[in-house]
Every structure is written in structure tokens, then in C-alpha cells.
Scaffold this motif. Structure first.
Motif, PDB file in Angstrom:
ATOM      1  N   THR A  42     -16.377 -13.581  -4.622  1.00  0.00           N
ATOM      2  CA  THR A  42     -15.024 -13.782  -5.138  1.00  0.00           C
ATOM      3  C   THR A  42     -14.580 -12.607  -6.009  1.00  0.00           C
ATOM      4  N   LEU A  43     -15.471 -12.147  -6.891  1.00  0.00           N
ATOM      5  CA  LEU A  43     -15.129 -11.029  -7.763  1.00  0.00           C
ATOM      6  C   LEU A  43     -14.907  -9.745  -6.963  1.00  0.00           C
ATOM      7  N   LEU A  44     -15.796  -9.476  -5.998  1.00  0.00           N
ATOM      8  CA  LEU A  44     -15.635  -8.284  -5.175  1.00  0.00           C
ATOM      9  C   LEU A  44     -14.347  -8.357  -4.350  1.00  0.00           C
ATOM     10  N   LYS A  45     -14.017  -9.539  -3.886  1.00  0.00           N
ATOM     11  CA  LYS A  45     -12.787  -9.718  -3.123  1.00  0.00           C
ATOM     12  C   LYS A  45     -11.569  -9.530  -4.016  1.00  0.00           C
ATOM     13  N   GLY A  46     -11.614 -10.101  -5.210  1.00  0.00           N
ATOM     14  CA  GLY A  46     -10.468 -10.013  -6.105  1.00  0.00           C
ATOM     15  C   GLY A  46     -10.230  -8.613  -6.631  1.00  0.00           C
ATOM     16  N   ILE A  47     -11.299  -7.876  -6.924  1.00  0.00           N
ATOM     17  CA  ILE A  47     -11.133  -6.544  -7.520  1.00  0.00           C
ATOM     18  C   ILE A  47     -10.940  -5.467  -6.457  1.00  0.00           C
ATOM     19  N   PHE A  48     -11.785  -5.480  -5.418  1.00  0.00           N
ATOM     20  CA  PHE A  48     -11.760  -4.403  -4.433  1.00  0.00           C
ATOM     21  C   PHE A  48     -11.318  -4.846  -3.044  1.00  0.00           C
ATOM     22  N   ASN A  49     -10.997  -6.142  -2.874  1.00  0.00           N
ATOM     23  CA  ASN A  49     -10.686  -6.686  -1.554  1.00  0.00           C
ATOM     24  C   ASN A  49     -11.851  -6.490  -0.582  1.00  0.00           C
ATOM     25  N   PHE A  50     -13.066  -6.506  -1.124  1.00  0.00           N
ATOM     26  CA  PHE A  50     -14.254  -6.366  -0.284  1.00  0.00           C
ATOM     27  C   PHE A  50     -14.469  -7.630   0.518  1.00  0.00           C
ATOM     28  N   VAL A  79     -11.932   3.630   5.257  1.00  0.00           N
ATOM     29  CA  VAL A  79     -12.568   4.931   5.057  1.00  0.00           C
ATOM     30  C   VAL A  79     -11.551   6.055   5.186  1.00  0.00           C
ATOM     31  N   ALA A  80     -10.698   5.974   6.198  1.00  0.00           N
ATOM     32  CA  ALA A  80      -9.700   7.019   6.413  1.00  0.00           C
ATOM     33  C   ALA A  80      -8.735   7.103   5.241  1.00  0.00           C
ATOM     34  N   TYR A  81      -8.269   5.953   4.766  1.00  0.00           N
ATOM     35  CA  TYR A  81      -7.309   5.947   3.660  1.00  0.00           C
ATOM     36  C   TYR A  81      -7.935   6.510   2.386  1.00  0.00           C
ATOM     37  N   VAL A  82      -9.103   5.995   2.006  1.00  0.00           N
ATOM     38  CA  VAL A  82      -9.743   6.440   0.766  1.00  0.00           C
ATOM     39  C   VAL A  82     -10.119   7.919   0.851  1.00  0.00           C
ATOM     40  N   ALA A  83     -10.604   8.362   2.007  1.00  0.00           N
ATOM     41  CA  ALA A  83     -11.003   9.764   2.153  1.00  0.00           C
ATOM     42  C   ALA A  83      -9.802  10.698   2.049  1.00  0.00           C
ATOM     43  N   VAL A  88       0.838  -1.205   0.000  1.00  0.00           N
ATOM     44  CA  VAL A  88       0.000   0.000   0.000  1.00  0.00           C
ATOM     45  C   VAL A  88       0.872   1.254   0.000  1.00  0.00           C
ATOM     46  N   GLY A  89       1.958   1.239   0.774  1.00  0.00           N
ATOM     47  CA  GLY A  89       2.853   2.387   0.793  1.00  0.00           C
ATOM     48  C   GLY A  89       3.447   2.679  -0.576  1.00  0.00           C
ATOM     49  N   ILE A 102      -6.530   3.760  -5.791  1.00  0.00           N
ATOM     50  CA  ILE A 102      -6.840   4.191  -4.430  1.00  0.00           C
ATOM     51  C   ILE A 102      -7.827   3.219  -3.781  1.00  0.00           C
ATOM     52  N   VAL A 103      -8.859   2.836  -4.540  1.00  0.00           N
ATOM     53  CA  VAL A 103      -9.847   1.885  -4.017  1.00  0.00           C
ATOM     54  C   VAL A 103      -9.194   0.529  -3.747  1.00  0.00           C
ATOM     55  N   ILE A 104      -8.359   0.079  -4.688  1.00  0.00           N
ATOM     56  CA  ILE A 104      -7.658  -1.197  -4.503  1.00  0.00           C
ATOM     57  C   ILE A 104      -6.750  -1.143  -3.283  1.00  0.00           C
ATOM     58  N   ALA A 105      -5.958  -0.063  -3.181  1.00  0.00           N
ATOM     59  CA  ALA A 105      -5.021   0.062  -2.069  1.00  0.00           C
ATOM     60  C   ALA A 105      -5.754   0.132  -0.733  1.00  0.00           C
TER      61      ALA A 105
END
Length: 289
Positions: free
Chosen positions: A232-240, A253-257, A80-81, A190-193
Motif C-alpha cells: 500500500t505504501l509503495l503504491k501510494g508513494i511511487f505507484n509501484f 523506464v522510458a519516462y524516468v530515463a 503526467v503532462g 519524476i518518480v511519481i509521474a
């Protein structure tokens, strides 16, 4: 086999997307000579993942659960860094495109190993996790009478599909102009990270290094099963994650904001006026797929 196919798809998709963005970025800016560094990082990560899988299979005993989670969480935070550094560089580059982008890219990338490190960490983290999942599934398969090679084949097919999706993203990315490319891929990263950071926090919680593992912010596992196609798709693309702790959600939330706001401000800044000594336009970069 379907379960392991989804594991390979989930674990390979995030790494493929990040690597495809890196490759498209270098191609778009005429830095094809740096692609070797990216592939070196990818190759190193694949070799380490295969070696780790072999160690689990043929070693005296597997890695402890806490150690597995600690390694995964640490790699996530480091990745992420590095990705965040690249996001802000992309925002700055997009703002100064008219001021000779090629010279800026030369100065920023020719002497830097940040790109191969990002590639190595993105692929390495997913590779280590995939090795752990395959090892566990293969061990279970060997005890219930089913073919032990089934989990490996299923995961391999999932990884190949993930690579294909990553290539499709690359093929589309190289056909848009540089300003849009930096803005779109930067926002996507940003969303992925943010998801990777939250995932890393969860790993460290499971390893016992961070508190709050049982303090859930939400749980929608009933609506979005983690092992299902959508999950699986949400986890793979967005790590949801269908179930996330309060700390995970807070960090995400803090990171994305914060990073998202800074990124948008940088992208919206007007480019500096071009002087007579500077090129009036950035030379076109042609990319073949």
C-alpha cells in the motif's frame, strides 16, 4: 475496515504529496496569493469525486468497468503532462535563481492555471478511484451483514493519515533552500509521474484501449502483497505495482530515463552571471508552518 483504511491511505497519499509540493513551492517563492487557485482545484476535484460517489450510490446503475478504467487512465496521462511541465519549469527556475527569481515566477504563474489543474487532476483521479472502491466495498458490506458505513469510515481515516503525511512533507520542504528544494522535489516528482504514467497505461490496458494486459514483465505479489502495508505504501508513494505488464515497465523506464536525464542536465547548468542591474542574491523567503 483495515482494507478500506489502506485504500484511503494509498489513494490519498499520492495526491497529498503532489499538492504538498505545489503548496510548498508557492510558499517558498513568495506566491501565497496563488494558493487560492490550488485549493480551488482541490475543492473542485473533491466535489466531483463526491458527486461521482453519489451517482454510483443513487444512480440507476454504476459505470461500466471499461469506462472506469478509461477515465482513470486518461486523467493519469493528462496529469503526467502537467506535472512534467512543472518539473522542467522548476529546473529552469533553479538554474536562474540569481537572475531575479521573483520576476520569473510572476511571469510564469500569475496568468497560468497549470497549478490548479495539476492539483485538480491529482486529487480528482484518486478521488474517483476512492469513490469506486468505497462504493464497491459498501455494496458488498450491505450484502454480508456487516455495517455498510464501515468502508466509508475506514477509507476516511486512511485519507486523513495521507493528508497528515503530505503536511509533514510540506513542513520539511519549506525549511530547505530553494535550489535544493527544486532539485529534490523535481526528482521526486519524476518518480511519481513515471508511476502515474505506468498506472494510466495499465488502466487503458484494462479498458481494452491498449494491448498486452496479460504480458507480465514481473510478478512479486507473493513477496509484496498488494493489499499489505508495504504494498500500500509503495503504491501510494511511487505507484509501484507488484505485478506489471511489459508495456507499463517500458513506459516507466522510458519516462524516468528521458525526463530524469533532461532534468539533471538542466539543474547542473551553471546560472548565468549576474549583472550589476540584477540583485546579487535572491531575497530570503520566510515560511511559517
Amino acid at each position: 475496515m483495515l482494507g478500506n483504511f489502506l485504500i484511503g491511505l494509498r489513494e490519498g497519499l499520492e495526491a497529498s504529496l503532489i499538492v504538498s509540493i505545489l503548496v510548498a513551492y508557492l510558499v517558498k517563492t513568495g506566491r501565497r496569493h496563488l494558493l487560492g487557485k490550488v485549493w480551488t482545484g482541490v475543492s473542485l476535484a473533491v466535489a466531483v469525486s463526491l458527486g461521482f460517489g453519489a451517482l454510483l450510490t443513487f444512480g440507476p446503475k454504476g459505470l461500466s468497468f471499461a469506462a472506469q478504467e478509461f477515465i482513470g487512465g486518461t486523467l493519469s496521462i493528462v496529469a503526467v503532462g502537467l506535472v512534467t511541465w512543472m518539473i522542467f519549469w522548476m529546473a529552469t527556475a533553479a538554474r536562474t535563481l540569481a537572475a531575479d527569481l521573483r520576476r520569473q515566477v510572476d511571469a510564469a504563474t500569475d496568468s497560468s492555471w497549470a497549478l490548479p489543474l495539476i492539483a485538480a487532476l491529482a486529487v480528482g483521479r484518486e478521488g474517483l478511484e476512492t469513490a469506486l472502491f468505497i462504493w464497491a466495498a459498501s455494496t458488498a458490506a450491505g450484502t454480508d451483514g456487516s455495517p455498510a458505513g464501515g468502508p466509508l469510515l475506514g477509507a476516511l481515516l486512511g485519507i486523513l493519515v495521507a493528508v497528515g503525511l503530505g503536511y509533514a512533507m510540506y513542513a520539511g520542504a519549506v525549511r530547505i533552500n530553494l535550489s535544493k528544494f527544486f532539485a529534490i522535489t523535481g526528482g521526486f516528482l519524476i518518480v511519481i509521474a513515471g508511476g502515474v504514467l505506468a498506472y494510466g497505461v495499465h488502466d487503458l490496458q484494462e479498458a481494452g484501449f491498449l494491448p498486452g494486459l496479460n504480458n507480465l514483465a514481473y510478478d512479486v505479489s507473493g513477496l509484496i502483497p498488494p493489499a499489505g502495508v508495504l504494498g500500500t505504501l509503495l503504491k501510494g508513494i511511487f505507484n509501484f505495482s507488484p505485478a506489471a505488464t511489459v508495456l507499463e515497465v517500458t513506459v516507466w523506464v522510458a519516462y524516468v530515463a528521458v525526463v530524469g536525464t533532461m532534468f539533471v542536465r538542466l539543474v547542473r547548468r551553471k546560472a548565468p552571471p549576474v549583472t550589476s542591474s540584477q540583485p546579487s542574491a535572491v531575497p530570503a523567503v520566510r515560511a511559517t508552518v
